[in-house]
Scaffold this active site. Structure first.
Site, PDB file in Angstrom:
ATOM      1  N   ASP A 366     -50.477 -10.602  26.864  1.00 51.23           N
ATOM      2  CA  ASP A 366     -50.797  -9.242  26.624  1.00 51.23           C
ATOM      3  C   ASP A 366     -52.345  -8.932  27.176  1.00 51.23           C
ATOM      4  OD1 ASP A 366     -50.615  -6.486  25.683  1.00 51.23           O
ATOM      5  OD2 ASP A 366     -51.563  -7.257  23.664  1.00 51.23           O
ATOM      6  N   ASP A 561     -50.796 -10.693  20.311  1.00 46.11           N
ATOM      7  CA  ASP A 561     -51.409 -10.560  18.696  1.00 46.11           C
ATOM      8  C   ASP A 561     -50.952  -9.437  18.102  1.00 46.11           C
ATOM      9  OD1 ASP A 561     -52.502  -8.571  20.054  1.00 46.11           O
ATOM     10  OD2 ASP A 561     -54.522  -8.957  19.204  1.00 46.11           O
ATOM     11  N   ASP A 565     -45.792  -7.287  20.244  1.00 44.92           N
ATOM     12  CA  ASP A 565     -45.691  -8.393  21.118  1.00 44.92           C
ATOM     13  C   ASP A 565     -44.559  -9.319  20.277  1.00 44.92           C
ATOM     14  OD1 ASP A 565     -47.780  -7.842  22.884  1.00 44.92           O
ATOM     15  OD2 ASP A 565     -49.055  -8.494  21.576  1.00 44.92           O
TER      16      ASP A 565
END
Length: 673
Positions: A366, A561, A565
Site C-alpha cells: 500500500d 496497515d 488492507d
C-alpha cells in the site's frame, strides 16, 4: 486479540470429532523445545543441570579409576552416584510422561543406561548419562537465552496508573481497572499505562520497548501514546483510548505467546515423521537383537572378551538411531528467529511465517504509511463558498473520529490541536475504500474521495476545482449548502528508493496497490523505480490482484496497515502489517507485524527468514546425515556404545548451537545506513 470468524459455509458445518483410540502401547511423545514459564519458576535451571552433569562426570571417572585399580565396591558406589546425578532431571521428566502414558527420547536413554548397568558396562552408561545431561543443560541454556530476548516485553507493562477526577484529584488505581474515557496524569520517567490520547501538555516518548526504535517520538495534544512506552520529560494528561487488555502491548504479548506455539510446516512434518520413526527404531532394535543373537551367534546379554553381546549392539543401535537432533533442528531455529525479530520490532505470528517469508517473489505494498512516512499533516482547508473552513474541519472530525485510517487520524489530530470540538452525527455508515456518510441536523454529510463527493449537488464545484499537486492527498466534504476539502501532505520516505533497489537486487518484484489517481501512481513509479503500480483501486480490487498472483504461482507478500488492507493481507502468501498503530483488522490478518512503522524492517525480516531457512536445512542435513552414518556403523557392529553416544549427543548439541547463530547473528543492513 479477537480472532476473525470465518463466515464461509464450511465454517459453520459441524466438524467430526476424533475419539481417542485406546491402545496398550504408550504414546510416543515428540521431544519439544521447552518454553520457560513467564513466572520465572525455572529460570536458571540450566545451571543446576550443568552442575549435576559435572558431578556425573566426576563420579564416573572416580568409578572408572576404582574399577581399574581393583576396588569393585567403591567403583560400584561411584558409578551409582554418577547415575544418580546424570539421571536426576531426566528421570523426573520420564516419570511425568509415564503418568500420561507417554514415552520419549528421555525414556529410551534411561533404558539404555539401565541396560548398560545390567550387563556390567557401568562406565559406558555413565558416559551416556553425562553427555545426555550435559547436552540437556546446554539446550536449556540456549532456550533461556532465547526467552530472555522476549521476556523483557512481558515485564514492560506498568501495573498502576494515576487517575484524575473532575476536581483534578489524583488517585492511584490498578491498570486493569481503567476504563475508556478516564483522564490520566503521566509524570516524567513514568510509563504510559494504556493506549491513550494526549489532551494536555507536551513530551517525548521512548517507544523502543514496542518498536525497537530508540529515537524519542514527540507527543503533543491529539497524539496517541502506547502502553508500556516511557514518558521522557513532560507532564501530560491523557484520555484512555482502550482498556489495558486491548492495548498494543497486549497485542504484541499475545502475538509472541501464540507464535512460540504455532509450528512451522516443516516442524509439523518432523513431528509426524518422528512418531512413526520412533516405533520403527524400537522394532528394528528388537529384530536386530534376535538377529545378532540367533543367526550370528552372539551371546544374548553378557559380553566376554572377543564377543560383544547382542544386547550391547542393540543398545548402541537404539542410541544412534534416536532422532533427538532431528526433532530439535526446526523448533530451535524458529524460536531463535522469533526472539531476534521481537527485540527489533519484527513480530512473526508463528513458525509458518518465518519459513514462508523466504518463499515470496512479489512484494505488494500500500502507499500511505508504507512507502510514505505516514506522518500526515493538514496543510490547507478550503470551503466552497469561502467562510466555512472551521465548519469543514468540525464536520470532518465528527465523521473521521470513528475511523482508524491514517488520513482520518491526521484530520482528527488537526481539529483537536486547534480546539475544534466535533459534533454528534447520526446514521453513520462507512464504505471501505470510498468514504463515510452520516446525518447532522437533517442534512446528509459525505466525506471521502473526490469521486465519493461527486454524487452530490456539489458535482459542479468539484468539476471546476483542479486536483492538487502530486504528493498531496485531498479529502472532500459535502454538507448540504456548502462543500469543502482538506489537503494533506505525506512525504515519501527518504529511504524508500534505496529499499526498492535492495528488494530488486534480491530478485523480488515490487508492486504498489493504491487508491490514488493515475498521476500519483506514475509519479511513484518514476520516483522509486517500481516494477508495477496499480492505481484507483478499491479494497476488493486489491484482493483480486493478490489472488491473481496466487493463481499464477507467484507467492506475494502484502504490506499494509489499514482496514482496507485486511482482505489482501489475509489472501497473500505472507501478510505484513505496519506498526503498532495499525488497525486491529490488519494486525489480526497479518502473519508478520513491523512494529516501528519502518518499511526497511521488511528487508530485515526477509533476510532473517532466509537465514532461518538456511539454518533449518543445515540442521536437517546434519541430523539426518549423522543418523544414517551411525546407524550404518551400528548395523555392521563397527561402533562402540560410547562413540555412538558421543555422535548422537554431539549432533544434538551442534544443531542447537547452530540455531543460536540466528539469535546472535548480525543485523541486516538497513537502507540508507
Amino acid at each position: 486479540m479477537p480472532v476473525p470468524i470465518d463466515q464461509s459455509p464450511a465454517a459453520v458445518l459441524p466438524l467430526p470429532v476424533d475419539k481417542p483410540r485406546r491402545s496398550w502401547l504408550p504414546r510416543v511423545a515428540n521431544r519439544e523445545v521447552e518454553l520457560p514459564d513467564h513466572d520465572h519458576d525455572h529460570e536458571g535451571e540450566w545451571r543446576v543441570q550443568l552442575i549435576a552433569s559435572g558431578l556425573c562426570a566426576v563420579f564416573g571417572i572416580a568409578g572408572w579409576l576404582a574399577a581399574r585399580g581393583g576396588f569393585p565396591a567403591p567403583a560400584l558406589v561411584a558409578f551409582g552416584l554418577a547415575y544418580l546425578a546424570g539421571a536426576w532431571f531426566t528421570a523426573q521428566e520420564v516419570w511425568e510422561k509415564l503418568h500420561h502414558r507417554e514415552v520419549d527420547i528421555h525414556f529410551l536413554m534411561l533404558a539404555v543406561a539401565g541396560g548398560a548397568a545390567a550387563i556390567g558396562a557401568w562406565n559406558e552408561g555413565a558416559v551416556l548419562l553425562f553427555l545426555f545431561s550435559f547436552s540437556g543443560a546446554l539446550e536449556h541454556y540456549a532456550m533461556e537465552r532465547t526467552q530472555n530476548e522476549i521476556r523483557s516485553l512481558f515485564n514492560a507493562a506498568p501495573k498502576t496508573a494515576t487517575v484524575l477526577d473532575e476536581a483534578g484529584t489524583e488517585t492511584v488505581v490498578s491498570v486493569a481497572e481503567l476504563r475508556t474515557g478516564q483522564r490520566l496524569r503521566i509524570k516524567p520517567s513514568d510509563q504510559f499505562p494504556v493506549d491513550a490520547e494526549v489532551v494536555k501538555g507536551e513530551t517525548a516518548a521512548d517507544e523502543s520497548t514496542l518498536t525497537g526504535e530508540a529515537k524519542p517520538v514527540d507527543k503533543a495534544v491529539g497524539d496517541s501514546v502506547l502502553a508500556g512506552t516511557l514518558n521522557l520529560w513532560g507532564v501530560v494528561e491523557t484520555v484512555v483510548s482502550r482498556p489495558a487488555q486491548e492495548s498494543a502491548l497486549q497485542k504484541i504479548i499475545q502475538l509472541i505467546q501464540n507464535a512460540q506455539r504455532n509450528k512451522a510446516p516443516a516442524q509439523r512434518f518432523t513431528d509426524r515423521f518422528g512418531t512413526h520413526y520412533t516405533y520403527g527404531v524400537l522394532a528394528l532394535t528388537t529384530v536386530m537383537f534376535f538377529v545378532w543373537w540367533l543367526p550370528l551367534h552372539h551371546r544374548p546379554f553378557v559380553s566376554v572378551p572377543g564377543d560383544v553381546s547382542a544386547f550391547y549392539h542393540a543398545m548402541t543401535l537404539l542410541v544412534v538411531a534416536s532422532p533427538c537432533a532431528l526433532v530439535l533442528s526446526i523448533p530451535s531455529a524458529i524460536l531463535a528467529a522469533i526472539a531476534w525479530g521481537a527485540r527489533r520490532g519484527i513480530l512473526f505470528r508463528g513458525g509458518a511465517a518465518v519459513e514462508q517469508l523466504a518463499e515470496v517473489k512479489i512484494v505488494a505494498m500500500d502507499k500511505t504509511g508504507t512507502l510514505t512516512s505516514g506522518d500526515l499533516r493538514v496543510e490547507k482547508v478550503e470551503s466552497f463558498p469561502p467562510g466555512h473552513e472551521e465548519e469543514v474541519v468540525r464536520l470532518a472530525c465528527a465523521l473521521d473520529r470513528h475511523s482508524n485510517h491514517p488520513l482520518a487520524r491526521a484530520i482528527v489530530r488537526y481539529a483537536r490541536q486547534r480546539g475544534i470540538e466535533p459534533i454528534e452525527v447520526t446514521d453513520f455508515a462507512q464504505t471501505s475504500g470510498a468514504g463515510i456518510t452520516a446525518r447532522c441536523n437533517g442534512r446528509e454529510l459525505r466525506l471521502g474521495r473526490r469521486a465519493w463527493a461527486q454524487d452530490t449537488s456539489h458535482a459542479d464545484c468539484l468539476a471546476v476545482t483542479p486536483p492538487q499537486d502530486i504528493g498531496v492527498s485531498e479529502v472532500w466534504l459535502s454538507a448540504g449548502d456548502f462543500c469543502g476539502r482538506l489537503l494533506l501532505r505525506d512525504d515519501l520516505r527518504p529511504e524508500a528508493r534505496e529499499l526498492i533497489d535492495q528488494l530488486r537486487r534480491r530478485g523480488l518484484r515490487t508492486v504498489v496497490l493504491t487508491g490514488d489517481n493515475q498521476g500519483a501512481a506514475d509519479f511513484l513509479r518514476t520516483e522509486l523505480g517500481l516494477d508495477d503500480v496499480r492505481a484507483g483501486l478499491k479494497p476488493e480490487q486489491k484482493l483480486e490482484i493478490i489472488q491473481s498472483f496466487n493463481k499464477n504461482g507467484s507467492r506475494a507478500a502484502m504490506i499494509g496497515d489499514g482496514v482496507n488492507d485486511a482482505p489482501s493481507l489475509a489472501a497473500a502468501h505472507v501478510g505484513v502489517a505496519m506498526g503498532a498503530r495499525g488497525s486491529d483488522a490488519a494486525l489480526e490478518q497479518a502473519a508478520v507485524v513491523l512494529m516501528n512503522d519502518r518499511l526497511e524492517n521488511f528487508l530485515a525480516a526477509y533476510e532473517l527468514s532466509r537465514r532461518a531457512r538456511t539454518i533449518i536445512r543445515q540442521n536437517l542435513a546434519l541430523s539426518l546425515g549423522v543418523i544414517v552414518v551411525l546407524v550404518t556403523l551400528a548395523l555392521f557392529q563397527k561402533i562402540p556404545l560410547t562413540l555412538g553416544v558421543v555422535g548422537h549427543e554431539g549432533s544434538t548439541l551442534v544443531v542447537v548451537l547452530n540455531s543460536l547463530r540466528l539469535l546472535f547473528g548480525p543485523t541486516p543492513a538497513s537502507p540508507g545506513k
